[in-house]
Design an enzyme around this catalytic site. Sequence first.
Site, PDB file in Angstrom:
ATOM      1  N   HIS A  68      -8.300   8.085   2.442  1.00 51.35           N
ATOM      2  CA  HIS A  68      -7.911   9.423   2.538  1.00 51.35           C
ATOM      3  C   HIS A  68      -8.953  10.398   2.069  1.00 51.35           C
ATOM      4  O   HIS A  68      -9.763  10.202   1.492  1.00 51.35           O
ATOM      5  CB  HIS A  68      -6.622   9.339   1.382  1.00 51.35           C
ATOM      6  CG  HIS A  68      -6.975   9.263   0.191  1.00 51.35           C
ATOM      7  ND1 HIS A  68      -7.223   7.918  -0.236  1.00 51.35           N
ATOM      8  CD2 HIS A  68      -7.298   9.728  -1.187  1.00 51.35           C
ATOM      9  CE1 HIS A  68      -7.411   7.849  -1.766  1.00 51.35           C
ATOM     10  NE2 HIS A  68      -7.572   8.933  -2.340  1.00 51.35           N
ATOM     11  N   ASN A  81     -12.852   9.620  -2.118  1.00 51.19           N
ATOM     12  CA  ASN A  81     -13.486   8.777  -3.278  1.00 51.19           C
ATOM     13  C   ASN A  81     -13.390   7.371  -2.627  1.00 51.19           C
ATOM     14  O   ASN A  81     -12.463   6.749  -2.241  1.00 51.19           O
ATOM     15  CB  ASN A  81     -12.609   8.612  -4.433  1.00 51.19           C
ATOM     16  CG  ASN A  81     -12.601  10.141  -5.100  1.00 51.19           C
ATOM     17  OD1 ASN A  81     -13.662  10.750  -5.186  1.00 51.19           O
ATOM     18  ND2 ASN A  81     -11.489  10.678  -5.411  1.00 51.19           N
ATOM     19  N   THR A 118      -8.218   5.672  -6.471  1.00 53.00           N
ATOM     20  CA  THR A 118      -7.164   4.974  -7.133  1.00 53.00           C
ATOM     21  C   THR A 118      -6.108   4.362  -6.035  1.00 53.00           C
ATOM     22  O   THR A 118      -5.301   3.554  -6.162  1.00 53.00           O
ATOM     23  CB  THR A 118      -6.376   5.900  -7.822  1.00 53.00           C
ATOM     24  OG1 THR A 118      -6.008   7.140  -7.084  1.00 53.00           O
ATOM     25  CG2 THR A 118      -6.929   6.522  -9.063  1.00 53.00           C
ATOM     26  N   HIS A 136      -6.469   2.964   0.327  1.00 48.88           N
ATOM     27  CA  HIS A 136      -6.126   3.423   1.707  1.00 48.88           C
ATOM     28  C   HIS A 136      -6.867   4.910   2.072  1.00 48.88           C
ATOM     29  O   HIS A 136      -6.747   5.887   1.413  1.00 48.88           O
ATOM     30  CB  HIS A 136      -4.694   3.533   1.824  1.00 48.88           C
ATOM     31  CG  HIS A 136      -4.295   3.936   3.354  1.00 48.88           C
ATOM     32  ND1 HIS A 136      -3.243   3.138   3.972  1.00 48.88           N
ATOM     33  CD2 HIS A 136      -4.905   4.905   4.166  1.00 48.88           C
ATOM     34  CE1 HIS A 136      -3.061   3.871   5.510  1.00 48.88           C
ATOM     35  NE2 HIS A 136      -3.889   4.497   5.496  1.00 48.88           N
ATOM     36  N   CYS A 180       0.879  -1.349  -0.088  1.00 47.93           N
ATOM     37  CA  CYS A 180       0.036   0.069  -0.102  1.00 47.93           C
ATOM     38  C   CYS A 180       0.861   1.256  -0.129  1.00 47.93           C
ATOM     39  O   CYS A 180       1.734   1.303   0.815  1.00 47.93           O
ATOM     40  CB  CYS A 180      -1.032  -0.002   1.117  1.00 47.93           C
ATOM     41  SG  CYS A 180      -1.689   1.648   1.208  1.00 47.93           S
ATOM     42  N   HIS A 202      -4.227   1.075   8.389  1.00 42.79           N
ATOM     43  CA  HIS A 202      -4.709   0.937   7.189  1.00 42.79           C
ATOM     44  C   HIS A 202      -6.090   0.847   7.164  1.00 42.79           C
ATOM     45  O   HIS A 202      -6.671  -0.438   7.494  1.00 42.79           O
ATOM     46  CB  HIS A 202      -4.127  -0.419   6.486  1.00 42.79           C
ATOM     47  CG  HIS A 202      -4.610  -0.535   4.871  1.00 42.79           C
ATOM     48  ND1 HIS A 202      -3.948   0.094   3.745  1.00 42.79           N
ATOM     49  CD2 HIS A 202      -5.519  -1.263   4.411  1.00 42.79           C
ATOM     50  CE1 HIS A 202      -4.569  -0.230   2.889  1.00 42.79           C
ATOM     51  NE2 HIS A 202      -5.375  -1.233   3.360  1.00 42.79           N
ATOM     52  N   ASP A 241      -0.673  16.328  -2.057  1.00 48.70           N
ATOM     53  CA  ASP A 241      -0.946  15.446  -3.348  1.00 48.70           C
ATOM     54  C   ASP A 241       0.349  15.653  -4.232  1.00 48.70           C
ATOM     55  O   ASP A 241       0.576  16.931  -4.311  1.00 48.70           O
ATOM     56  CB  ASP A 241      -2.215  16.000  -3.648  1.00 48.70           C
ATOM     57  CG  ASP A 241      -2.652  14.645  -4.639  1.00 48.70           C
ATOM     58  OD1 ASP A 241      -3.828  13.884  -4.198  1.00 48.70           O
ATOM     59  OD2 ASP A 241      -1.966  14.465  -5.552  1.00 48.70           O
ATOM     60  N   CYS A 249       0.770   3.490   3.150  1.00 47.40           N
ATOM     61  CA  CYS A 249       1.213   2.839   4.298  1.00 47.40           C
ATOM     62  C   CYS A 249       2.652   3.033   4.221  1.00 47.40           C
ATOM     63  O   CYS A 249       3.321   3.353   5.219  1.00 47.40           O
ATOM     64  CB  CYS A 249       0.857   1.334   4.242  1.00 47.40           C
ATOM     65  SG  CYS A 249      -0.846   1.006   5.167  1.00 47.40           S
ATOM     66  N   HIS A 254      -9.253  14.416   0.803  1.00 50.74           N
ATOM     67  CA  HIS A 254      -8.727  15.665  -0.064  1.00 50.74           C
ATOM     68  C   HIS A 254      -9.029  16.692   0.721  1.00 50.74           C
ATOM     69  O   HIS A 254     -10.267  16.917   0.722  1.00 50.74           O
ATOM     70  CB  HIS A 254      -8.990  15.453  -1.504  1.00 50.74           C
ATOM     71  CG  HIS A 254      -8.848  14.097  -2.207  1.00 50.74           C
ATOM     72  ND1 HIS A 254      -7.558  14.032  -3.233  1.00 50.74           N
ATOM     73  CD2 HIS A 254      -9.328  12.926  -2.328  1.00 50.74           C
ATOM     74  CE1 HIS A 254      -7.787  12.928  -3.868  1.00 50.74           C
ATOM     75  NE2 HIS A 254      -8.580  12.149  -3.230  1.00 50.74           N
TER      76      HIS A 254
HETATM   77  P1  5GP Z   1      -7.836   8.932  -5.327  1.00 57.37           P
HETATM   78  O1  5GP Z   1      -7.991   9.326  -6.723  1.00 57.37           O
HETATM   79  O2  5GP Z   1      -7.743   7.687  -4.673  1.00 57.37           O
HETATM   80  O3  5GP Z   1      -9.119   9.763  -4.339  1.00 57.37           O
HETATM   81  O4  5GP Z   1      -6.662   9.853  -4.784  1.00 57.37           O
HETATM   82  C1  5GP Z   1      -5.438   9.353  -4.807  1.00 57.37           C
HETATM   83  C2  5GP Z   1      -4.294  10.718  -4.598  1.00 57.37           C
HETATM   84  O5  5GP Z   1      -3.180  10.208  -4.415  1.00 57.37           O
HETATM   85  C3  5GP Z   1      -4.312  11.301  -6.063  1.00 57.37           C
HETATM   86  O6  5GP Z   1      -4.719  12.606  -5.685  1.00 57.37           O
HETATM   87  C4  5GP Z   1      -2.906  11.050  -6.451  1.00 57.37           C
HETATM   88  O7  5GP Z   1      -2.416  12.342  -6.984  1.00 57.37           O
HETATM   89  C5  5GP Z   1      -2.322  11.019  -4.791  1.00 57.37           C
HETATM   90  N1  5GP Z   1      -1.171  10.213  -4.802  1.00 57.37           N
HETATM   91  C6  5GP Z   1      -0.711   8.967  -5.441  1.00 57.37           C
HETATM   92  N2  5GP Z   1       0.440   8.532  -5.271  1.00 57.37           N
HETATM   93  C7  5GP Z   1       1.143   9.428  -4.181  1.00 57.37           C
HETATM   94  C8  5GP Z   1       2.244   9.403  -3.652  1.00 57.37           C
HETATM   95  O8  5GP Z   1       3.261   8.749  -4.007  1.00 57.37           O
HETATM   96  N3  5GP Z   1       2.674  10.837  -3.025  1.00 57.37           N
HETATM   97  C9  5GP Z   1       1.566  11.730  -2.999  1.00 57.37           C
HETATM   98  N4  5GP Z   1       2.038  12.831  -2.318  1.00 57.37           N
HETATM   99  N5  5GP Z   1       0.327  11.687  -3.517  1.00 57.37           N
HETATM  100  C10 5GP Z   1      -0.063  10.508  -4.237  1.00 57.37           C
HETATM  101 ZN    ZN Z   2      -2.513   1.408   3.690  1.00 55.10          ZN
END
Ligand code: 5GP
Ligand code: ZN
Length: 112
Positions: free
Chosen positions: A98, A85, A93, A96, A3, A45, A29, A6, A100
């Site tokens: 999160h 999301n 995507t 885990h 993950c 997690h 982000d 994680c 925003h």
């Molecule tokens: P989701 O689409 O799952 O709601 O958002 C995942 C977010 O994680 C995306 O906005 C993406 O840019 C961010 N993200 C993915 N991998 C990384 C990373 O390694 N570091 C950081 N800081 N953000 C990440």
């Molecule tokens: Zn995780």
Amino acid sequence: MDCIFCKIIAGEIPSKKAYEDEYMLAFHDINPQAPVHILVIPKAHIPSVDGVNADNSTVVAKIFETIPKIAKEAGLTNGYRVITNCGDDACQTVKHLHFHIMGGKKLPENMG
Ligand code: 5GP
Ligand code: ZN
């Protein structure tokens, strides 16, 4: 566990930290969709909102108690958006949980 968030918590992947305590980590982000775009994640997690239950929901309350402080420290004095999301239709995507935090400009009204 494979993950990415994680691994960020463990310090195996670097991040630009905005806030950290025993329950959560907030970091910027990597692909910001607004002038300020911070992700807040529980250190435990939890895969998504679907994984929140009576045993782990304290951290969700702690996160929401802390989001105003994180937003204020990031300079979001004129409002901000909090998004999570959950699942494929929402285009989650990273599996885990999160939240925003987005702001720093007038955000579009239409969320699709
Ligand atoms: P989701 O689409 O799952 O709601 O958002 C995942 C977010 O994680 C995306 O906005 C993406 O840019 C961010 N993200 C993915 N991998 C990384 C990373 O390694 N570091 C950081 N800081 N953000 C990440
Ligand atoms: Zn995780």
